[in-house]
Design a protein around this motif. Sequence first.
Motif, PDB file in Angstrom:
ATOM      1  N   ARG A  11       2.784  13.914  -1.995  1.00 14.78           N
ATOM      2  CA  ARG A  11       1.691  12.983  -1.816  1.00 14.78           C
ATOM      3  C   ARG A  11       1.693  12.036  -3.008  1.00 14.78           C
ATOM      4  O   ARG A  11       2.333  12.301  -4.023  1.00 14.78           O
ATOM      5  CB  ARG A  11       0.330  13.685  -1.692  1.00 14.78           C
ATOM      6  CG  ARG A  11      -0.268  14.225  -2.954  1.00 14.78           C
ATOM      7  CD  ARG A  11       0.386  15.492  -3.396  1.00 14.78           C
ATOM      8  NE  ARG A  11       0.386  16.434  -2.315  1.00 14.78           N
ATOM      9  CZ  ARG A  11      -0.614  17.259  -2.088  1.00 14.78           C
ATOM     10  NH1 ARG A  11      -1.618  17.272  -2.898  1.00 14.78           N
ATOM     11  NH2 ARG A  11      -0.563  18.111  -1.092  1.00 14.78           N
ATOM     12  N   GLU A  14      -2.780   7.121  -5.796  1.00 11.42           N
ATOM     13  CA  GLU A  14      -2.874   5.692  -6.067  1.00 11.42           C
ATOM     14  C   GLU A  14      -3.733   5.450  -7.303  1.00 11.42           C
ATOM     15  O   GLU A  14      -3.425   4.616  -8.130  1.00 11.42           O
ATOM     16  CB  GLU A  14      -3.452   4.964  -4.855  1.00 11.42           C
ATOM     17  CG  GLU A  14      -2.523   4.917  -3.657  1.00 11.42           C
ATOM     18  CD  GLU A  14      -1.328   4.029  -3.895  1.00 11.42           C
ATOM     19  OE1 GLU A  14      -1.441   3.088  -4.686  1.00 11.42           O
ATOM     20  OE2 GLU A  14      -0.272   4.282  -3.302  1.00 11.42           O
ATOM     21  N   VAL A  36      -2.615   9.228  -1.108  1.00  6.97           N
ATOM     22  CA  VAL A  36      -1.912   8.899   0.132  1.00  6.97           C
ATOM     23  C   VAL A  36      -0.911  10.014   0.427  1.00  6.97           C
ATOM     24  O   VAL A  36      -0.169  10.441  -0.464  1.00  6.97           O
ATOM     25  CB  VAL A  36      -1.173   7.553   0.017  1.00  6.97           C
ATOM     26  CG1 VAL A  36      -0.364   7.288   1.281  1.00  6.97           C
ATOM     27  CG2 VAL A  36      -2.162   6.426  -0.221  1.00  6.97           C
ATOM     28  N   ARG A 117      -4.490   8.216   4.231  1.00 10.38           N
ATOM     29  CA  ARG A 117      -5.034   8.277   2.873  1.00 10.38           C
ATOM     30  C   ARG A 117      -6.391   8.961   2.874  1.00 10.38           C
ATOM     31  O   ARG A 117      -7.057   9.060   3.905  1.00 10.38           O
ATOM     32  CB  ARG A 117      -5.177   6.872   2.304  1.00 10.38           C
ATOM     33  CG  ARG A 117      -6.235   6.036   3.008  1.00 10.38           C
ATOM     34  CD  ARG A 117      -6.304   4.631   2.434  1.00 10.38           C
ATOM     35  NE  ARG A 117      -7.465   3.906   2.947  1.00 10.38           N
ATOM     36  CZ  ARG A 117      -7.786   2.681   2.584  1.00 10.38           C
ATOM     37  NH1 ARG A 117      -7.031   2.027   1.725  1.00 10.38           N
ATOM     38  NH2 ARG A 117      -8.857   2.092   3.080  1.00 10.38           N
ATOM     39  N   GLU A 119      -9.959   9.417   0.134  1.00  6.16           N
ATOM     40  CA  GLU A 119     -10.667   9.129  -1.118  1.00  6.16           C
ATOM     41  C   GLU A 119     -11.733  10.205  -1.336  1.00  6.16           C
ATOM     42  O   GLU A 119     -12.482  10.540  -0.416  1.00  6.16           O
ATOM     43  CB  GLU A 119     -11.328   7.753  -1.053  1.00  6.16           C
ATOM     44  CG  GLU A 119     -10.340   6.609  -0.916  1.00  6.16           C
ATOM     45  CD  GLU A 119     -11.046   5.270  -0.740  1.00  6.16           C
ATOM     46  OE1 GLU A 119     -11.623   4.765  -1.721  1.00  6.16           O
ATOM     47  OE2 GLU A 119     -11.032   4.760   0.392  1.00  6.16           O
TER      48      GLU A 119
END
Length: 869
Positions: A11, A14, A36, A117, A119
Amino acid sequence: LSTNRWSCLKRLFESYRVESRITSRFCHTTFKSFVVNSGPNAQSIGFHVQIPKRAFITNFTMNVNGVTFVGSVKEKTVARNLYAQARARGKAAGIVRANSQDMETFKAEVHVPSGNRIEFELHYQEMMYRKLGLYEHTLHLQPGRLVPRFQLDVYIYEPNGIASVEVPNTLGEHFTGLAQVTSNKHKAHVVFKPSLKQQRKCDNCTTSALSGIFTVKYDVIRESAVSDGHFVHFFAPTNLSPLPKNIVFVIDVSGSMWGVKMKQTVEAMQAILDDLTMDDYFSIIDFNHNVRCWSDELVQGSTIQVAEAKKYIQDIKPNGGTNINEALLRAGQILHKAANQGMLNSRSVSMIILVSDGDPTVGEIKLSAIQKNVKKIMREDFSLFSLGIGFDVDYDFLERIATENRGVAQRIYANKDASEQLRRFYSQVSSPLLRKITVLFPEGSVSDVTQNSFDKYFSGSELVVAGKVLPSDGTSLNSFITDRLDLSLQTEADYMRLDAELARQQHAFTGFARQMWAYITVNQLLSESRKRKITQRILNLAVEHQFVTPLTALLVESEEANEKLLADSPKDPRKGFRINHMEQHSKHLPIWFHCHSVIYLGQLCHYSNSFLWVFCLTVDNDPHFIIHLPKNNMDVCFNIDSKPGHILNLVSDPGTGVVVNGQLVGSKRVGVEKENVKTYFGTISVFSKLDGIMVTVSTDRIQLTDSKHNHSFSWGATADITQDRVKVSIVKDSQVTVTVDEKIRVMMLLHRVWKKHPTSVDFLGLYIPNSNQYSSKAHGLIGQFGQEPEVRVYNLHQGADPLKKEATMEVKGNKLAVTRGWQKDYRRDKKRGSDIFCWFIHNSGKGFIDGHYTTYIVPRLDSFLQRPL
């Protein structure tokens, strides 16, 4: 913050952002990560944040493939009911947080398809505590891989001024000079922003050197703060002479203290004894199943007495059980005797300092009875301080008996700096300056005041009182401080000025006084929460101020409110937060639990000191092997039909010098045909040839043998033993984990059966994580799967049993007929087990394992495999 650290998963981080805003010693911290899944397959992506034990989580949000989840704190029963309604439409799973040094780990795992992705964002709040003259803010950084955009910011705003700011390099020489500090009279900004190149372990490395604690230390110019209708009063006088001390040191010398724990305790005690002065009086008690007193009465801290005490400490040899009750009662009697004989200076402070690593096993072992006995013998002016070494000690019990007797508790971590941790704690309590302090306010000026009477004040610490300011015509708040020795101080705080100043500050924590008052109040009420009225008040405050506590839970919902997660603080704080996920069957939502590994993810964290046993190679029951193949995202099962007495080689690795063998025992043969006798593992050994150390675990005892000694431990006590590169962790009547060089771990689970059962016998289950770092030479029934074979399953069709599908498996050049079935994983539930679905290989694993199973039979428990396979 960390992610799963297995080489088979890919993975890309970012960004990774950490921000702390500290205003008048109250801190709001936010962790954010944007990840991501750049691998070819769907995989579990984790968000792990280690937070200080005193912190309250206030929110958790995440966005998965465009679906946003937002958290809100609710009364636990309300949150559970809402969650249960959602759960009825899907499938739930559990994730547990574990303990680490002064931290607890919040964990969430999400199954994310390739190319998508996610968060994560977590918020928590805490109060800064002053120790040894400084506030220390710590942030645990462990991204697990290189991060293109990494940044940490700490903003400090102190309305009355910052006295000092420092950022010691606690991350190692690799990051020397990378933290930047800018400050003025009232504000400080710390930024840590290593580039990709600076994060690398070496110029050509693809791994990150960033792993550890980032620390900011600071002190302030001390005045009270009033804001938003609430006040916080800080009290830390200086230029006072220390009061004399009367100390009884109570030291656990039971068998579980053997090795590094005892060595470091002795080192710490040598330094602590040197710190005593002629004004101090002391004695030492050491205890196992017996209780010994170095001196039956307090003696002066003279050079001669200190030298004799140090020699006594040096000669202690740990062994036996743990009689905490008798040891503490004897310590109380020594202080009582000194008081009755008029030996104690009227200005002096009397205390007991207990150091222990385990639960009571001898004498009175009922914790509530010990608590009652200790409280009964402790006079109002005696204090008890408890130091618990390691994770196996019942820290909650030590904390209860300490706080109930005007002291505090602290966990000491059994690693290389345990001696320094012990000395540091002693430094915090070695200089009492005041006794019986009371903070008073003019009548009618304040309400809802937190604790304002304190037993002692120690040099370098701080007393904090908070409350609400009642409406008045004035713009300032007065306070008066008194103590037993007639000290009297007066302070004044201007609250109109502070509110105006906070509004102008970009990074100040607006509303800090209100949150800080609630934080202190909730913590104090939690310690007295047996009464129903108090419990209701905690609930009201926690919900109003959005604190996750033992009485509240964080409900995390998608924006459409059709999917829910529950972050639940458990009854047993040693097991940490649990987040329950609900799967909603919708093509628009993420695929949460399509692989079984998520179901038992993290269940053993609290057993194995934060080691996450996610993908495991398992042997349990008769003996059933479960081999997890992470690259193929499947589990394969087979049985071994061998005979009692046979020793099977499980791992044989000449490269690392480690071998794991298991000896079979048979079920009782009463009324059972010989050919129907079941076999189990009765003994499992782990041998490290490089260290010359062998750990032999049977259902009766655990033995650690080297070239000179043979140390034996029972299942009846929890213990941590470290010798050279080998660590043995025993959890009472439950399991043993053996770790070699922090690279190879083996866990053995104890199964007890009814002694009068006609056929069943006690046996051991074996669990080995895929993350073990073997050499390329590793082999054995389990070790050979360190090099994962290519597997293809096809021709799925209905079998003879309508509940079990059949298929063809291609592996190692063989075509095997396999059956879809299930085996039991007993780590979470030792009685019933959890079903693990797998492809079953018939004929003792023939065609899946190299060679025939009989080639894995070895002559001794320390034997490596000799014949080629």
